[in-house]
Design an enzyme around this catalytic site. Sequence first.
Site, mmCIF file in Angstrom:
data_model
loop_
_atom_site.group_PDB
_atom_site.id
_atom_site.type_symbol
_atom_site.label_atom_id
_atom_site.label_comp_id
_atom_site.label_asym_id
_atom_site.label_seq_id
_atom_site.Cartn_x
_atom_site.Cartn_y
_atom_site.Cartn_z
ATOM 1 N NE ARG A 51 -1.932 -2.982 2.619
ATOM 2 C CZ ARG A 51 -1.626 -3.260 2.229
ATOM 3 N NH1 ARG A 51 -2.618 -4.236 2.139
ATOM 4 N NH2 ARG A 51 -0.650 -4.705 2.578
ATOM 5 C CB THR A 52 3.512 2.553 1.906
ATOM 6 O OG1 THR A 52 2.586 2.397 3.847
ATOM 7 C CG2 THR A 52 3.648 3.499 2.657
ATOM 8 C CE LYS A 80 26.407 -2.957 -6.329
ATOM 9 N NZ LYS A 80 26.695 -2.095 -7.596
ATOM 10 N NE ARG A 101 7.100 0.074 4.942
ATOM 11 C CZ ARG A 101 6.056 0.105 4.137
ATOM 12 N NH1 ARG A 101 5.362 -0.997 4.209
ATOM 13 N NH2 ARG A 101 4.527 0.958 5.393
ATOM 14 C CG HIS A 129 3.077 3.897 8.757
ATOM 15 N ND1 HIS A 129 3.466 4.764 8.091
ATOM 16 C CD2 HIS A 129 2.803 2.329 8.017
ATOM 17 C CE1 HIS A 129 3.516 4.233 5.724
ATOM 18 N NE2 HIS A 129 2.820 2.857 6.788
#
Length: 301
Positions: A51-52, A80, A101, A129
């Site tokens: 969703r986000t 890396k 995120r 959030h």
Amino acid sequence: MEHLVSIRDITKDEIEKLINQALRIEKNPSEFVGRLKGKILATLFYEPSTRTRLSFESAMLRLGGNVLGFADAKISSVKKGESIADTIRMAASYSDIIVLRHFLEGSGRVATEFSDVPVISGGTGIQEHPSQALLDVYTIYKHFGRLSNLKVGLVGDLRYGRTIPSLLYTLAKFDNNVVYLFSPRELRVRMSVMNDIQNKLEVHIGEDLDKHIDKLDLIYVTRVQKERFPDEASYERVKDFYVIDKDTVSKAKDDFIILHPLPRVNEIAYEVDKTPYAKYFEQAKNGVWMRMALLLTLLEE
Ligand code: CP
């Protein structure tokens, strides 16, 4: 507003402005087409999302902008050994706004130190959030026409669910809200969060949702966050502590609603989806309007 990494960084007035902007966008989306033409959104997701990430990308595309980024850090140079600071520096030079995120607490704040474009947290560990809280209260406002004088039940994993602190901090900005925190003992709201809302919200703590559901305006149900548990056995003990079904909501008020940030696992039975109480899919869709409002606010003002 320069960045959005915590809902505590913005005022009640700014939240109300975002809600009003989202309402205007939802009512007439075509009026906003092209408003961010030429702008680029970078979505940097170190943890899974449906969703986000997709709703931020949809929001930017609907505003006429473009998107780039990664949905899995393992296919970026993070693999890396690149630091978050250097990844953010690069993304900031390729884009006009970043949604990040990340699994680490404080990562959003760190990102703002290395970015010369706005940074939005798309979920920071178990910490916060903030854009989810904005779409949550947008959904509540659309249904009740107010964000004060509400009796809100938060249900499930209140310890590890990052949407919980953000929603509590948001409800605490408005008057006379009462929250009922329903969870097994080991999944109660963390003490640091409780300290932050002290004296700002009337708080009741317990386990028995059935006993109190008749006085609530809404419940906000959360998934038990399996990935945050220290071991499988601890998760197994609490994973089905709450399963909301038609029987659970049989004593609810007529205008009662059920919200959930999603994804859902077992905590809401599928039979509830067809009841008028189920607002969680509409809530997820509201994410597009609210995130359009947020992108416009951060990039146009
Ligand atoms: N609500 C939410 O954050 O969902 P995703 O994890 O799918 O983005």
